[in-house]
Design an enzyme around this catalytic site. Sequence first.
Site, mmCIF file in Angstrom:
data_model
loop_
_atom_site.group_PDB
_atom_site.id
_atom_site.type_symbol
_atom_site.label_atom_id
_atom_site.label_comp_id
_atom_site.label_asym_id
_atom_site.label_seq_id
_atom_site.Cartn_x
_atom_site.Cartn_y
_atom_site.Cartn_z
ATOM 1 N N CYS A 2 107.136 -29.534 -14.889
ATOM 2 C CA CYS A 2 107.447 -28.190 -14.438
ATOM 3 C C CYS A 2 108.685 -27.700 -15.185
ATOM 4 O O CYS A 2 109.456 -28.497 -15.713
ATOM 5 C CB CYS A 2 107.744 -28.203 -12.942
ATOM 6 S SG CYS A 2 106.431 -29.000 -12.002
ATOM 7 N N ARG A 27 106.032 -26.065 -20.582
ATOM 8 C CA ARG A 27 106.110 -27.309 -19.822
ATOM 9 C C ARG A 27 105.040 -27.395 -18.732
ATOM 10 O O ARG A 27 104.635 -28.482 -18.334
ATOM 11 C CB ARG A 27 107.489 -27.443 -19.160
ATOM 12 C CG ARG A 27 108.617 -27.574 -20.133
ATOM 13 C CD ARG A 27 109.923 -27.679 -19.379
ATOM 14 N NE ARG A 27 110.000 -28.922 -18.635
ATOM 15 C CZ ARG A 27 110.420 -30.065 -19.131
ATOM 16 N NH1 ARG A 27 110.798 -30.124 -20.380
ATOM 17 N NH2 ARG A 27 110.464 -31.148 -18.394
ATOM 18 N N TRP A 74 103.396 -27.251 -12.752
ATOM 19 C CA TRP A 74 102.198 -27.953 -13.229
ATOM 20 C C TRP A 74 101.770 -28.791 -12.037
ATOM 21 O O TRP A 74 102.425 -29.777 -11.683
ATOM 22 C CB TRP A 74 102.536 -28.825 -14.433
ATOM 23 C CG TRP A 74 101.332 -29.433 -15.080
ATOM 24 C CD1 TRP A 74 100.524 -28.840 -16.015
ATOM 25 C CD2 TRP A 74 100.793 -30.741 -14.855
ATOM 26 N NE1 TRP A 74 99.518 -29.703 -16.377
ATOM 27 C CE2 TRP A 74 99.652 -30.885 -15.684
ATOM 28 C CE3 TRP A 74 101.148 -31.815 -14.036
ATOM 29 C CZ2 TRP A 74 98.883 -32.040 -15.717
ATOM 30 C CZ3 TRP A 74 100.379 -32.967 -14.069
ATOM 31 C CH2 TRP A 74 99.256 -33.066 -14.909
ATOM 32 N N ASN A 100 110.877 -30.873 -9.761
ATOM 33 C CA ASN A 100 109.965 -31.406 -10.773
ATOM 34 C C ASN A 100 109.903 -32.905 -10.537
ATOM 35 O O ASN A 100 110.948 -33.547 -10.395
ATOM 36 C CB ASN A 100 110.521 -31.094 -12.172
ATOM 37 C CG ASN A 100 109.714 -31.730 -13.279
ATOM 38 O OD1 ASN A 100 108.557 -32.115 -13.078
ATOM 39 N ND2 ASN A 100 110.317 -31.844 -14.446
ATOM 40 N N GLY A 101 108.686 -33.478 -10.483
ATOM 41 C CA GLY A 101 108.558 -34.914 -10.235
ATOM 42 C C GLY A 101 107.574 -35.150 -9.105
ATOM 43 O O GLY A 101 106.825 -34.240 -8.724
ATOM 44 N N GLU A 477 93.543 -38.730 -33.906
ATOM 45 C CA GLU A 477 94.449 -37.591 -33.788
ATOM 46 C C GLU A 477 93.685 -36.281 -33.986
ATOM 47 O O GLU A 477 93.893 -35.310 -33.250
ATOM 48 C CB GLU A 477 95.589 -37.746 -34.809
ATOM 49 C CG GLU A 477 96.516 -36.555 -34.953
ATOM 50 C CD GLU A 477 97.212 -36.114 -33.673
ATOM 51 O OE1 GLU A 477 97.076 -36.782 -32.635
ATOM 52 O OE2 GLU A 477 97.866 -35.061 -33.718
ATOM 53 N N LYS A 481 93.296 -33.317 -31.171
ATOM 54 C CA LYS A 481 93.717 -31.930 -31.430
ATOM 55 C C LYS A 481 92.593 -30.973 -31.064
ATOM 56 O O LYS A 481 92.818 -29.972 -30.395
ATOM 57 C CB LYS A 481 94.090 -31.718 -32.900
ATOM 58 C CG LYS A 481 95.386 -32.302 -33.385
ATOM 59 C CD LYS A 481 96.625 -31.593 -32.913
ATOM 60 C CE LYS A 481 97.131 -32.217 -31.638
ATOM 61 N NZ LYS A 481 98.033 -33.329 -31.742
ATOM 62 N N GLU A 484 91.885 -30.807 -27.146
ATOM 63 C CA GLU A 484 92.897 -30.270 -26.237
ATOM 64 C C GLU A 484 93.094 -28.764 -26.385
ATOM 65 O O GLU A 484 93.429 -28.092 -25.421
ATOM 66 C CB GLU A 484 94.229 -31.032 -26.305
ATOM 67 C CG GLU A 484 95.063 -30.852 -27.531
ATOM 68 C CD GLU A 484 96.365 -31.646 -27.468
ATOM 69 O OE1 GLU A 484 96.893 -31.904 -26.383
ATOM 70 O OE2 GLU A 484 96.869 -32.013 -28.547
ATOM 71 N N HIS A 500 76.597 -48.852 -34.717
ATOM 72 C CA HIS A 500 76.551 -49.721 -33.531
ATOM 73 C C HIS A 500 76.410 -48.914 -32.244
ATOM 74 O O HIS A 500 76.659 -49.432 -31.163
ATOM 75 C CB HIS A 500 77.789 -50.609 -33.479
ATOM 76 C CG HIS A 500 77.903 -51.534 -34.662
ATOM 77 N ND1 HIS A 500 77.027 -52.566 -34.877
ATOM 78 C CD2 HIS A 500 78.752 -51.534 -35.709
ATOM 79 C CE1 HIS A 500 77.347 -53.192 -35.997
ATOM 80 N NE2 HIS A 500 78.392 -52.579 -36.526
ATOM 81 N N LYS A 599 103.434 -29.795 -21.796
ATOM 82 C CA LYS A 599 104.023 -30.372 -23.000
ATOM 83 C C LYS A 599 104.687 -31.714 -22.727
ATOM 84 O O LYS A 599 104.575 -32.643 -23.504
ATOM 85 C CB LYS A 599 105.043 -29.382 -23.559
ATOM 86 C CG LYS A 599 105.732 -29.826 -24.837
ATOM 87 C CD LYS A 599 104.784 -29.787 -26.008
ATOM 88 C CE LYS A 599 105.425 -30.242 -27.298
ATOM 89 N NZ LYS A 599 104.394 -30.580 -28.299
HETATM 90 C C1 AGP Z 1 99.472 -34.113 -28.227
HETATM 91 O O1 AGP Z 1 98.991 -33.014 -28.863
HETATM 92 C C2 AGP Z 1 99.724 -34.073 -26.819
HETATM 93 N N1 AGP Z 1 99.672 -32.878 -26.160
HETATM 94 C C3 AGP Z 1 100.098 -35.339 -26.093
HETATM 95 O O2 AGP Z 1 99.101 -36.288 -26.359
HETATM 96 C C4 AGP Z 1 101.482 -35.932 -26.403
HETATM 97 O O3 AGP Z 1 101.508 -36.399 -27.718
HETATM 98 C C5 AGP Z 1 101.774 -37.072 -25.401
HETATM 99 O O4 AGP Z 1 101.781 -36.545 -24.107
HETATM 100 C C6 AGP Z 1 103.080 -37.776 -25.687
HETATM 101 O O5 AGP Z 1 104.168 -36.911 -25.622
HETATM 102 P P1 AGP Z 1 105.591 -37.348 -26.139
HETATM 103 O O6 AGP Z 1 105.499 -37.500 -27.625
HETATM 104 O O7 AGP Z 1 106.519 -36.237 -25.736
HETATM 105 O O8 AGP Z 1 105.929 -38.643 -25.481
#
Ligand code: AGP
Length: 604
Positions: A2, A27, A74, A100-101, A477, A481, A484, A500, A599
């Site tokens: 949050c 966030r 969030w 937050n938490g 990766e 991308k 998400e 396989h 984020k």
């Molecule tokens: C990547 O595009 C992400 N949104 C996510 O996987 C991110 O890399 C992951 O949550 C780790 O975050 P950090 O690097 O801040 O630890």
Amino acid sequence: MCGIVGYVGPQNATDVVIEGLRRLEYRGYDSAGLSVRRPEGHVTLKRSGKLKNLEDALEATPLAGAHAIGHTRWATHGPPTDRNAHPHVTEDTRVALIHNGIIENHQALRERLNGAGHVFTSDTDSEVLVHLIEEAYDGDLSDAVRAALRQVEGAYAVVVSHADHDELVVARMTSPLVLGYGEGETFVASDVPAILKHTRRVSYLQDGQVATLRPAGIQATDLEGHPQELEIDTIDWDLEAAEKGGWPHFMLKEIYEQPQVLVNTLSDRLSQSTGDANLNLTLDPSAIDRIVIVAAGTASYAGEVGRTLLERWARIPTTVEVASEFRYANPIVDARTLVVAVSQSGETIDTLEAVREGIRHGARSLAILNSKGSSISREVDDIIDIHAGPEIGVASTKAYVAMVTVFAMLALHFGRARGALSLEEGQDRVAELKRLPNLVADALEGRPAIAAAARSLAEARSVLYLGRGVHVASAKEGALKLKEISYVHAEAFPTGEMKHGPIALIDAAVPTVAVATDGPLTGKTASNLQEIKARGGRVFAIATRGADGLDGAADVRLDVPPVEDALAPVVVAVPLQLLAYEASVALGRDVDQPRNLAKSVTVE
Ligand code: AGP
């Protein structure tokens, strides 16, 4: 996750808080709220959905007051509705709180408080805090906050306001909070961009600290009330770094920043004459036998590239563990193990707890981070800053290439120190590393062809990403991308695994993105891609410009400049990022704030 902002001072508190929240919306963004303190009580406005909904409501009902607290949520406990949005306020409106938490013992506390006559108005775990503070309040707000927090288990960053006091009381356990010092005003926020317009002088609150913010300054104690010193840091980057500056999306801006980011990451760390990298580590490279990398999401894929680099260049056995698993795995590590935490935010709770677990077992620790003063930075023996600058887009881009580049320098340094690389080999690698910024700039030139390919991916039912060797991580990766930010299903496999099982998925609606830069196994990759084409699958290959080893096995080639195989993930990241970006735009998705994500993942 949050976003939190609080302000005490002479400015219009609502404006300061809303502007700060705008800079934190990355966030978490499923609801937002604001409370303004007045001597007769708090006035609160909350809206589900994006911050814009709250801003529209504020236009209709402007709220002025001496100090204010605001929050973007969030959701964890309870759906993202108006009533579950923060701040939570007591029935008489005298206490208002944002959190937050996660409060883990909230159920038991809620039952007890209900029994004592407290009326709950939300489904959140956070609301117990406001009732605990109300119960404990006896004229001193910080005493009441400490008494309340001594009863809770879990993670929190809280900001509390009481109608009786021109002050905010804030506290932290695991979830981040930064405090800002102005002239006759003070600030609190989850992250620096929220307050950087007003001050560069900040303190990062530590776990177990409680601070009282008044216009004249900030005082801190521990949870028992013993006074604590706050260290003051000066922020050395500018707000423009966290602004879009004319780009349509933060993600695109951050993709195009990569050449400069790599210049900063490499900065003056490389020496051509010694064929080595100076990373200012206290660690003696001969004091370790193995390395365990812990990270989440994109950072863990950077770690997978790092494993290849460390094994190839330094010959150190290395494993990569998903942080959320490692922390509960009772891992086998010892004093001759180096645990490397990788994190853009430095706040990812799983990564933080994973590195703590390693340290508890006696391991040496190192963190590869993009955030000064972050939680992880305070736990480890050594830190390498990736110097990527603030990353705002939820999809990580520039941090990934910077992390991989740091791993390359680490592998070079360990390889040289342990005799796995000769002087000449070290010098070759230094020269290759120095080319990376230009190679990435070159790869960015391929955007028009990538945009055309992305339109096909946007129509796909599902997309398979393939790679061999170091590009197994690139494929993962690329798939992450795409899914998400475009919500198109994507999965990654080692190319040789297709036959396989996954090849059963292939048809005209399931294209393949093959990361197939030139290398010793290109011929084998070409055969695998032919097998896909023979089953009606369309193949998009990220290939090395000028190399013909794929022998026509791709329907569409997206070429990148030639580069040493172990460093190729830095260069191929560009088309992978742009494919996802352009597909997301073609589908009209919210590129920077994709649904359900946040984020910085500070809850489990
Ligand atoms: C990547 O595009 C992400 N949104 C996510 O996987 C991110 O890399 C992951 O949550 C780790 O975050 P950090 O690097 O801040 O630890």
